[in-house]
Design an enzyme around this catalytic site. Structure first.
Site, PDB file in Angstrom:
ATOM      1  N   GLY A 223     -10.504  48.649 -49.964  1.00 60.10           N
ATOM      2  CA  GLY A 223      -9.088  49.950 -50.004  1.00 60.10           C
ATOM      3  C   GLY A 223     -10.252  51.051 -49.695  1.00 60.10           C
ATOM      4  CB  ILE A 224     -10.659  53.529 -46.696  1.00 61.55           C
ATOM      5  CG1 ILE A 224     -12.043  54.390 -46.434  1.00 61.55           C
ATOM      6  CG2 ILE A 224     -10.486  52.388 -45.752  1.00 61.55           C
ATOM      7  CD1 ILE A 224     -13.010  54.244 -45.826  1.00 61.55           C
TER       8      ILE A 224
ATOM      9  CB  SER B 122       5.861  46.401 -30.680  1.00 63.15           C
ATOM     10  OG  SER B 122       6.517  45.676 -31.483  1.00 63.15           O
TER      11      SER B 122
ATOM     12  CE  LYS C 110      -5.679  43.028 -44.759  1.00 64.10           C
ATOM     13  NZ  LYS C 110      -6.358  43.984 -43.345  1.00 64.10           N
TER      14      LYS C 110
ATOM     15  CG  PHE D 157      -5.206  46.596 -49.150  1.00 63.71           C
ATOM     16  CD1 PHE D 157      -3.997  46.988 -48.876  1.00 63.71           C
ATOM     17  CD2 PHE D 157      -5.950  47.508 -49.055  1.00 63.71           C
ATOM     18  CE1 PHE D 157      -3.268  47.594 -48.495  1.00 63.71           C
ATOM     19  CE2 PHE D 157      -5.865  48.973 -49.118  1.00 63.71           C
ATOM     20  CZ  PHE D 157      -4.428  49.662 -48.696  1.00 63.71           C
TER      21      PHE D 157
ATOM     22  CG  ASN E 247      -8.319  46.767 -40.963  1.00 63.87           C
ATOM     23  OD1 ASN E 247      -8.253  46.138 -41.799  1.00 63.87           O
ATOM     24  ND2 ASN E 247      -6.950  46.882 -40.721  1.00 63.87           N
TER      25      ASN E 247
ATOM     26  CD  GLU F 183       2.769  37.109 -38.372  1.00 58.28           C
ATOM     27  OE1 GLU F 183       2.622  37.834 -37.889  1.00 58.28           O
ATOM     28  OE2 GLU F 183       1.607  36.095 -38.579  1.00 58.28           O
TER      29      GLU F 183
ATOM     30  CB  SER G 104       3.697  40.360 -39.109  1.00 58.54           C
ATOM     31  OG  SER G 104       3.243  40.452 -38.001  1.00 58.54           O
TER      32      SER G 104
ATOM     33  CD  GLU H  79      -8.930  43.532 -44.616  1.00 57.90           C
ATOM     34  OE1 GLU H  79      -8.994  44.155 -45.121  1.00 57.90           O
ATOM     35  OE2 GLU H  79      -9.452  42.699 -44.531  1.00 57.90           O
TER      36      GLU H  79
ATOM     37  NE  ARG I 242      -5.818  61.102 -38.522  1.00 64.19           N
ATOM     38  CZ  ARG I 242      -6.091  61.661 -37.973  1.00 64.19           C
ATOM     39  NH1 ARG I 242      -7.162  61.826 -37.543  1.00 64.19           N
ATOM     40  NH2 ARG I 242      -4.934  61.100 -36.699  1.00 64.19           N
TER      41      ARG I 242
END
EC number: 6.3.2.4
Length: 356
Positions: free
Chosen positions: A215-216, A317, A177, A175, A305, A16, A183, A213, A219
């Site tokens: 997924g769902i 940001s 990770k 997902f 999350n 990053e 990021s 993880e 929002r």
């Protein structure tokens, strides 16, 4: 009135790195130079430290911040002010990812007894490690989606068993990770086993431990937290995506997202999110700042999350934008964080270091 001396660190040995430089450019252009005398330290990708003092001009090209015309120097010397200058009122680490956001740099500041902006060693390290963070959230009773975590060495030895565990515990999409990056670096959305294997291979390029993880369909809502012992929160904001997955390229290069601030949510849901953000802040012993990220389903189920101890901090940001919506400008937010750093340092001075 004399200016306070502030040192801004950025760059770092992290995937990053470039995000950190962009953040530093934004902060340097916004900080009140009538109130602060600014030194900058750039940490190169290979870990060299370079310093420039008394930055007064606007930075129009962030390549300037790579300090290519400056020789590397000794770390402890660079973190000292020039002869005749007062010591730093605070160091402002704008470092994202490992070797900066994960407690290592914070430990250095503690050893050197330097006031610094943001979270301490424990909070920084526990929020950086997604598995540790999830375990602390569970202890606090915060609702989360199912997940699986394992080491690179375990996967190399027991690949079949681990893939079966993922299939037994989770449903596609999932997902993948790296446990210790932010990021969206190294993250993959996987819809089948072939994509899962590819995602695991990608994630292990950046860390020895990863998290997979569930997924769902939900929002993505974020809340900003600011403070030390008595943190305050913002109204929630929503990440609206024009892509299926909010990855690094979407965040920082393509502009395929927008931020809805405040998010269109029921007042009760907003309050629940804000309360949960404070709980997450306390669960990891945070100070200064934190961004808490949530999933909210159509029927208003809420799942935390993750949290970010050094969230994206450019002027556009989510974190600064959430505070802008609350009436706190970007420049004033920077000032507030410096004040919180000094407050935290003064509070620590109350501790005794001997039994006499």
């Amino acid at each position: 009135m004399a200016k306070e001396n502030i040192c801004i660190l950025y760059g770092g040995k992290s995937a990053e790195h470039d995000v950190s430089i962009l953040t530093a450019q934004n902060v340097l252009n916004a900080i009140d130079k009538d109130a602060y005398r600014i030194d900058i330290i750039y940490i190169t990708n290979d870990g060299q430290w370079k310093k420039k003092t008394d930055i007064v001009n606007e930075i129009s090209d962030n390549d300037y911040l790579r300090l290519n015309d400056v020789e590397a120097g000794d770390i402890s010397r660079l973190l000292s002010t020039e002869e005749g200058q007062q010591s730093y009122s605070a160091v402002f680490p704008l470092l994202h990812g490992p070797n900066g956001e994960d407690g290592t740099m914070q430990g250095l500041f503690e050893v050197l007894d330097l006031p610094y902006v943001g979270n301490g060693v424990l909070a920084a390290s526990s929020t950086m490690d997604k598995l540790v963070m999830k375990q602390l959230f569970a202890h606090r009773g915060l609702p989360q989606l199912p997940y699986v975590s394992f080491l690179r060495s375990e996967y190399q030895k027991y690949e079949g068993n681990i893939l079966k565990l993922v299939h037994d515990k989770l449903e596609y999409p999932v997902f993948v990770k790296p446990a210790n990056l932010g990021s969206s670096v190294g993250i993959s959305k996987c819809n089948n086993e072939e994509e899962l294997k590819q995602g695991i291979e990608e994630a292990f390029q950046f860390d020895r431990k990863l998290v997979i993880e569930q997924g769902i369909d939900a929002r993505e809502i974020e809340v900003a937290v600011l403070g030390n012992d008595y943190p305050e929160t913002t109204l929630p904001g929503e990440v609206i995506k024009d892509v299926a997955f909010y990855d690094y390229k979407s965040k920082y290069k393509d502009g395929k997202i927008r931020l809805d601030i405040p998010a269109d949510l029921d007042e009760e849901v907003q309050m629940t999110l804000r309360n949960m953000a404070v709980e997450a802040f306390k669960a990891t012993d945070c100070s200064g700042l934190l961004r808490a990220d949530f999933f909210v389903t159509e029927d208003n189920q809420i799942f935390i999350n993750e949290t970010n101890a050094m969230p994206g901090f450019t002027a556009y940001s989510m974190y600064p934008s959430l505070w802008e919506n609350m009436g706190l400008s970007y420049a004033d937010l920077i000032k507030k964080l410096i004040e919180l750093a000094k407050e935290k340092h003064e509070d620590k001075k109350k501790n005794k270091y001997s039994i006499n």
